[in-house]
Write a protein that holds these residues in place. Structure first.
Motif, short mmCIF file in Angstrom:
data_model
loop_
_atom_site.label_atom_id
_atom_site.label_comp_id
_atom_site.label_asym_id
_atom_site.label_seq_id
_atom_site.Cartn_x
_atom_site.Cartn_y
_atom_site.Cartn_z
N GLY A 276 0.84 -1.20 0.00
CA GLY A 276 0.00 0.00 0.00
C GLY A 276 0.88 1.25 0.00
N LYS A 277 2.05 1.10 0.58
CA LYS A 277 2.92 2.26 0.71
C LYS A 277 3.46 2.69 -0.65
CE LYS A 277 6.92 2.86 3.17
NZ LYS A 277 7.86 2.18 4.06
N THR A 278 3.97 1.72 -1.42
CA THR A 278 4.58 2.08 -2.70
C THR A 278 3.57 1.99 -3.85
OG1 THR A 278 5.20 -0.20 -3.19
CG2 THR A 278 6.77 1.11 -1.94
N GLY A 279 2.46 1.35 -3.61
CA GLY A 279 1.48 1.18 -4.69
C GLY A 279 1.72 -0.10 -5.48
N LEU A 280 2.71 -0.87 -5.08
CA LEU A 280 3.02 -2.14 -5.76
C LEU A 280 1.79 -3.06 -5.71
CD1 LEU A 280 5.39 -4.28 -6.71
CD2 LEU A 280 5.14 -5.07 -4.36
N GLY A 281 1.46 -3.64 -6.88
CA GLY A 281 0.39 -4.63 -6.91
C GLY A 281 -1.00 -4.06 -7.04
N VAL A 282 -1.15 -2.75 -6.93
CA VAL A 282 -2.50 -2.17 -6.93
C VAL A 282 -3.22 -2.39 -8.28
CG1 VAL A 282 -3.84 -0.05 -6.65
CG2 VAL A 282 -1.97 -0.56 -5.07
N PRO A 283 -2.56 -2.18 -9.44
CA PRO A 283 -3.26 -2.43 -10.71
C PRO A 283 -3.71 -3.90 -10.81
CG PRO A 283 -1.24 -1.20 -11.11
CD PRO A 283 -1.21 -1.60 -9.67
N GLU A 284 -2.87 -4.83 -10.35
CA GLU A 284 -3.24 -6.25 -10.39
C GLU A 284 -4.47 -6.52 -9.53
OE1 GLU A 284 -0.22 -5.04 -9.96
OE2 GLU A 284 0.88 -5.79 -11.72
N ILE A 285 -4.51 -5.84 -8.38
CA ILE A 285 -5.66 -6.05 -7.50
C ILE A 285 -6.94 -5.56 -8.19
CG2 ILE A 285 -6.75 -5.32 -5.32
CD1 ILE A 285 -3.88 -5.17 -4.14
N LEU A 286 -6.84 -4.39 -8.83
CA LEU A 286 -8.02 -3.84 -9.50
C LEU A 286 -8.50 -4.78 -10.61
CD1 LEU A 286 -6.84 -0.12 -9.65
CD2 LEU A 286 -8.69 -1.02 -8.23
N ASP A 287 -7.53 -5.35 -11.36
CA ASP A 287 -7.92 -6.30 -12.41
C ASP A 287 -8.54 -7.56 -11.82
OD1 ASP A 287 -7.12 -4.55 -14.32
OD2 ASP A 287 -5.22 -5.57 -14.80
N ALA A 288 -7.97 -8.02 -10.71
CA ALA A 288 -8.50 -9.23 -10.09
C ALA A 288 -9.93 -9.02 -9.61
CB ALA A 288 -7.60 -9.66 -8.93
N VAL A 289 -10.22 -7.81 -9.16
CA VAL A 289 -11.60 -7.51 -8.72
C VAL A 289 -12.56 -7.74 -9.89
CG1 VAL A 289 -13.15 -5.63 -8.01
CG2 VAL A 289 -10.95 -5.92 -6.87
N VAL A 290 -12.13 -7.29 -11.08
CA VAL A 290 -12.99 -7.47 -12.27
C VAL A 290 -13.12 -8.97 -12.61
CG1 VAL A 290 -13.17 -7.06 -14.76
CG2 VAL A 290 -12.44 -5.21 -13.22
N ASP A 291 -11.95 -9.63 -12.64
CA ASP A 291 -11.94 -11.01 -13.14
C ASP A 291 -12.50 -12.02 -12.15
OD1 ASP A 291 -10.75 -10.03 -15.39
OD2 ASP A 291 -8.69 -10.48 -14.74
N ARG A 292 -12.23 -11.81 -10.87
CA ARG A 292 -12.54 -12.89 -9.93
C ARG A 292 -13.82 -12.67 -9.13
NH1 ARG A 292 -6.29 -13.56 -7.96
NH2 ARG A 292 -7.14 -14.73 -6.21
N ILE A 293 -14.17 -11.44 -8.88
CA ILE A 293 -15.39 -11.22 -8.09
C ILE A 293 -16.60 -11.25 -9.03
CG2 ILE A 293 -16.65 -9.55 -6.65
CD1 ILE A 293 -13.95 -8.72 -5.51
N PRO A 294 -17.60 -12.05 -8.67
CA PRO A 294 -18.75 -12.15 -9.56
C PRO A 294 -19.55 -10.86 -9.62
CG PRO A 294 -19.06 -13.49 -7.58
CD PRO A 294 -17.71 -12.90 -7.48
N GLU A 295 -20.23 -10.67 -10.73
CA GLU A 295 -21.12 -9.53 -10.83
C GLU A 295 -22.33 -9.78 -9.93
OE1 GLU A 295 -21.82 -10.59 -15.07
OE2 GLU A 295 -23.92 -10.21 -14.52
#
Lengths: 596, 373
Positions: A162-181
């Motif tokens: 969270g401090k450096t922002g590392l991984g944040v874009p991946e998390i946002l994409d995972a929200v789209v791909d993995r969390i159901p509508e």
């Protein structure tokens, strides 16, 4: 609806939830870096300072992926044991959860219990190890813990900072791909759940809702099912950095409803909202009318501030419906209020907010939990204060609340923690190794024992390596007695406590000893006694103060000495005179904190 | 105006002492140089007003060699006007007071000695880790009078765990066998972070007995009264007219300048104090800066200080003085005082308020209760 994702973050305090949320808001340009006040979701000063999100909030952001625009609703969850019901409602508003675990600290008790809540409600879990850039990060060990817990594949786990922002874009994409509508039908009768509410002095209470079915239009007549009241939806909309009004919101959406309700008591978290004309056939499951479990008297230091205190409590209650209060009178302290809290942290927060936001210095009496007393003629009485307990001759039985407590710690502390919990009348129910270095202990124990000196001791015996979570299970019969404390033979009702008979002698001795340390000496001796009925079970004496004078007071000492005496005077101003004894403000809370 | 010079050197550390000192004498020369220079740097602090008193405190100023003391005196006379009949006191330990030293002190212009006897009992002296013996104490007093010092003050300490009430009475009687005019008597106070506090924690010595200290203070007040001495400040007694002028100025809120590490200065509007670190002090002074912290005193603070210091003296607090701080102060003061008078801690005499004998045991408490915060 296929482009909506509703999710929350499950994390332990300090595992970086708020910071990660901030990075997501930045990355999705929901909030400009310039406007960014760290941890935008925590908007009370106190929360920011303590790093705890006391009240949950929600925010909408948009994210682009593969040429499509997705709407994210991030629902924040409160991070403390006292607020477990509110957490369950926030989770209930989502289809997915980000499980955030600190790479150095691993999984904690609260994370697990919140995770179970999420799994029970069929949320899709995205595990994330946070703070991987820290030198003390133990990514492999934490990965093992998560794999054990979720049965997931190690490759499902995202790494972030969270401090450096590392991984944040991946998390946002995972929200789209993995969390159901979201599922649901906008044409069904309206079925929405309130998962939070905030008070706004101009708008009244703003309810935060998740719509499961149907459509809500501005101006609709709506019914709050559990309170049975009808209102007009004066304004509805989405929750971005500000409220964004809409003409309608429908199934799958997260948004807000303003109905002109002025009192937060009328809007209950977990309640279902439907249309008055065309109500839904089923309410949203899981509603509970949360009742305060810990009670304590709150008194002004000066009697004349009683009305100001009432005013302040009323204002606090506007945005914290779980706080209850009613006037009570104490022989020792005069006029004050019996206040109900969700737990000890909630009590401390209220006390601190009274001081900070309302400049009200108060005395908080010895807290107790809520009991049921049954009289010999069959009445059932809610006992919120030791004085409510019927006379022994009229008392048939007492029931006290029990909790299921989960403690996660390192194996080397099991013995000490077990001893503490047994001393607190707890019974161990289970012991699970989460990994070789972390173990989860499950106990059933009386809530009343948590109020008496539990958190501090747990923390000290485990050197901070124990996390704790609990939830209420039931009420059980218990042998309780009322223990009174007398100062110079005068009973001080504000110090009375309900205690288990088996522990009365021990506690009586401890409390008398502690009071001896806490009460300032006077020019006469002070006798401190603990009694049950007429029987004195413990006694201590504070010897008379014979002198209070500095030997030397030369040039160099004047500033130092003056400051000392000014401090002494300030302390005295925060004391309450009971009989002829001065009792410092903090005495009532500190009296149950024993050092060993 | 008063001038205070802090000499931060001691031969050995008294076990109860938390004042600023060092037992190393390696850099005396450099320190004296710094003190001399600070006298120059601060020459305008008192705005040219002449000195009514000079006080060498410490530490132990009597450890200073003759040359160093002479250097400091010379600098004082160079940069300040010293009144003809100024009181010039030096704190001395009995073991330093050889006849030669005494003569020199007298020649240098010291006209008052404050001799740190503390006790005439060997056991007490050993508990406190004093450098002198009973015999040295007696001898030094005799010598000082022989050499011609007329104003001699003697320091005693009571409430010592190794002594009894009878011992204390002997000490007081012993003190008054000498033709002294001034006596300072202090209750032994266990300051945190001192050797004595440590030894008591370890159980090497019994803790200070508050009841005994109270009894011995009472004995002291009765004794002084019976002998015709005036109890003019909590810890100070004098024969008529022989009050310590320098110290009294502190309690009466007069301006003073303090020179040397840890020394405090006061000019009515503000107080300031030099850093309590010898090396930093010397380094800064060499650069031409006075390393001091400063505190400006608002009216409430000045009132609080007046109440605190005034009550400790026989002159007490006067309504006229308090009124000068503002009408609110008088109302507040009178209201708080009523309870103290009722408790028998304070006596009202016209428009002045002084502590009763009982009240003197509670001077801090009374002062604190009267403070405005």
């Amino acid at each position: 609806m296929e482009n909506i994702r509703n999710f929350c973050i499950i994390a332990h305090i300090d595992h970086g939830k708020s910071t990660l949320a901030d990075r997501m808001l930045e990355t999705t340009s929901t909030i400009g870096a310039r406007d960014m006040q760290d941890q935008a979701l925590d908007n009370m000063d106190l929360e920011r300072e303590r790093g705890i999100t006391i009240k949950s909030h929600a925010i909408q952001m948009t994210h682009q992926k593969d040429g499509q625009t997705y709407v994210f609703n991030l629902i924040d969850t409160p991070g403390h044991v006292d607020f477990s019901y509110e957490v369950s409602r926030s989770i209930g508003a989502c289809e997915g959860a980000l499980l955030l675990v600190d790479a150095a600290q691993g999984i904690q008790a609260q994370t697990i219990s919140n995770l179970y809540l999420a799994i029970e409600q069929d949320l899709e879990i995205i595990p994330i190890i946070n703070k991987v850039d820290m030198p003390s990060a133990q990514v492999e060990d934490v990965t093992d813990q998560i794999v054990d817990l979720l049965g997931c594949d190690p490759s499902d786990i995202l790494l972030a900072s969270g401090k450096t922002g590392l991984g944040v874009p991946e998390i946002l994409d995972a929200v789209v791909d993995r969390i159901p509508e979201p599922e649901g039908d906008p044409n069904e009768p309206l079925q929405a759940m309130i998962f939070d509410s905030v008070f706004n002095p101009y708008r009244g209470v703003i309810a935060y809702v998740r719509i499961f079915n149907g459509t809500l239009k501005k101006g609709d007549r709506v019914r709050f099912v559990n309170t049975g009241k009808d209102y007009v939806a004066e304004e509805i909309g989405f929750l971005k950095m500000d409220l964004v009004p809409q003409s309608m919101i429908s199934a799958g959406d997260v948004g807000y409803v303003i109905t002109g309700v002025k009192e937060s008591k009328e809007i209950k978290v977990g309640d279902t909202i439907t249309l008055s004309e065309n109500p839904c056939s089923e309410v949203v499951k899981g509603f509970e009318d949360v009742k305060p479990m810990v009670f304590a008297g709150i008194y002004p230091i000066e009697n004349e501030h009683f009305e100001d205190l009432r005013d302040s409590l009323e204002k606090l209650q506007l945005n914290d419906a779980s706080l209850t209060f009613e006037p009570e009178t104490s022989m020792a302290l005069g006029f004050g209020f019996r206040c109900g809290f969700l737990g000890m942290l909630h009590l401390e927060i209220i006390q601190e907010r009274l001081s900070r936001e309302f400049d009200q210095e108060v005395i908080t009496t010895v807290p107790n939990v809520s009991y049921f007393a049954y009289t010999t003629n069959g009445d059932k009485i809610d006992v919120h204060t030791p004085n409510d307990l019927p006379e022994p001759t009229k008392l048939d039985k007492v029931e006290e609340p029990y909790i299921r407590a989960a403690i996660i710690t390192k194996p080397e502390y099991i013995g000490k923690i077990l001893n503490l919990c047994i001393e607190k009348r707890g019974v161990m129910k289970n012991q699970n190794y989460l990994s070789t270095s972390r173990v989860e202990l499950l106990f059933e124990m009386p809530l009343g024992e948590i109020v008496f000196d539990f958190y501090d001791r747990l923390k000290s015996i485990s050197r901070g390596y124990a996390s704790f979570d609990y939830h209420m299970i039931d009420f059980r019969a218990s042998d309780l007695v009322k223990m009174d404390i007398l100062l110079n033979s005068e009973p001080v009702d504000a110090l009375s406590a309900l205690v288990h008979r088996s522990k009365a002698d021990y506690l009586g001795r401890k409390i008398c000893k502690r009071l001896k340390e806490l009460l300032p000496r006077k020019q006469f001796a002070i006798a401190i006694q603990a009694s049950i009925g007429a029987k004195i079970i413990a006694r201590e004496t504070i010897s008379a103060l014979r002198k209070d004078v500095t030997a030397k007071c030369y040039g160099g000492d004047i500033s130092r000495k003056r400051k000392l005496l000014e401090k002494q005077k300030k302390g005295k101003k925060k004391m309450r005179q009971i009989g002829n004894v001065d009792v410092p403000q903090k005495t009532f809370l500190q009296v149950l904190k024993f050092d060993d | 105006m008063g001038l205070y010079i802090h000499i931060p050197f001691c031969k050995q550390a008294c076990h109860y002492c938390n004042f600023h000192f060092t037992t190393s004498d390696r850099y005396q020369e450099q320190m004296v140089g710094a003190i001399v220079k600070e006298l120059y740097l601060q020459k305008d602090y008192l705005e040219g007003r002449s000195l009514e008193s000079i006080y060498f405190g410490g530490g132990t100023p009597s450890v200073l060699s003759e040359k160093y003391l002479a250097d400091i005196m010379e600098a004082i006379y160079q940069w300040f006007t010293v009144e003809k009949d100024a009181e010039i006191t030096l704190e001395a330990n009995p073991d330093d007071l050889t006849e030669e030293k005494l003569r020199f002190l007298k020649d240098t212009g010291i006209n008052r000695l404050s001799i740190g006897v503390q006790s005439f009992r060997a056991e007490d002296l050993s508990l406190m880790n004093r450098a002198h013996t009973r015999e040295e104490a007696i001898l030094s007093l005799d010598r000082a009078f022989e050499v011609g010092f007329q104003d001699i003050s003697l320091d005693l300490i009571y409430g010592i765990p190794t002594s009894t009430d009878a011992h204390w009475l002997e000490n007081m009687e012993m003190a008054l066998r000498f033709p002294i005019h001034h006596l300072s008597a202090y209750a032994l106070t266990i300051e945190p972070k001192t050797a004595l506090a440590h030894f008591i924690r370890q159980g090497k010595y019994p803790p200070v007995d508050e009841a005994m200290a109270t009894r011995q203070f009472e004995m002291l007040m009765d004794f002084a009264q019976a002998k015709g001495w005036e109890h003019y400040e909590i810890s100070n007694f004098a024969l008529a007219g022989k009050i310590a002028r320098h110290n009294t100025a502190y309690w009466q809120g007069k301006a003073y300048l303090g020179i040397g590490p840890s020394a405090h200065s006061f000019n009515i509007q503000s107080r300031q104090w030099n850093i309590a670190n010898n090396q930093t002090y010397m380094k800064e002074i060499e650069k031409g800066c006075v390393p001091a912290e400063k505190e400006f005193l608002d009216v409430v603070t000045r009132y609080n200080e007046y109440v605190m210091t005034g009550l400790r003296t026989k002159w007490g607090c006067s309504l006229g003085h308090i009124r000068a701080y503002g009408a609110g102060f008088e109302t507040f003061f009178r209201k708080e005082m009523r309870a103290k008078i009722q408790e028998g801690l304070v006596v009202e005499n016209g428009t002045t308020y002084t502590l009763t004998q009982k009240g003197k045991h509670f001077a801090d408490k009374v002062a604190s209760d009267l403070m405005m915060v």
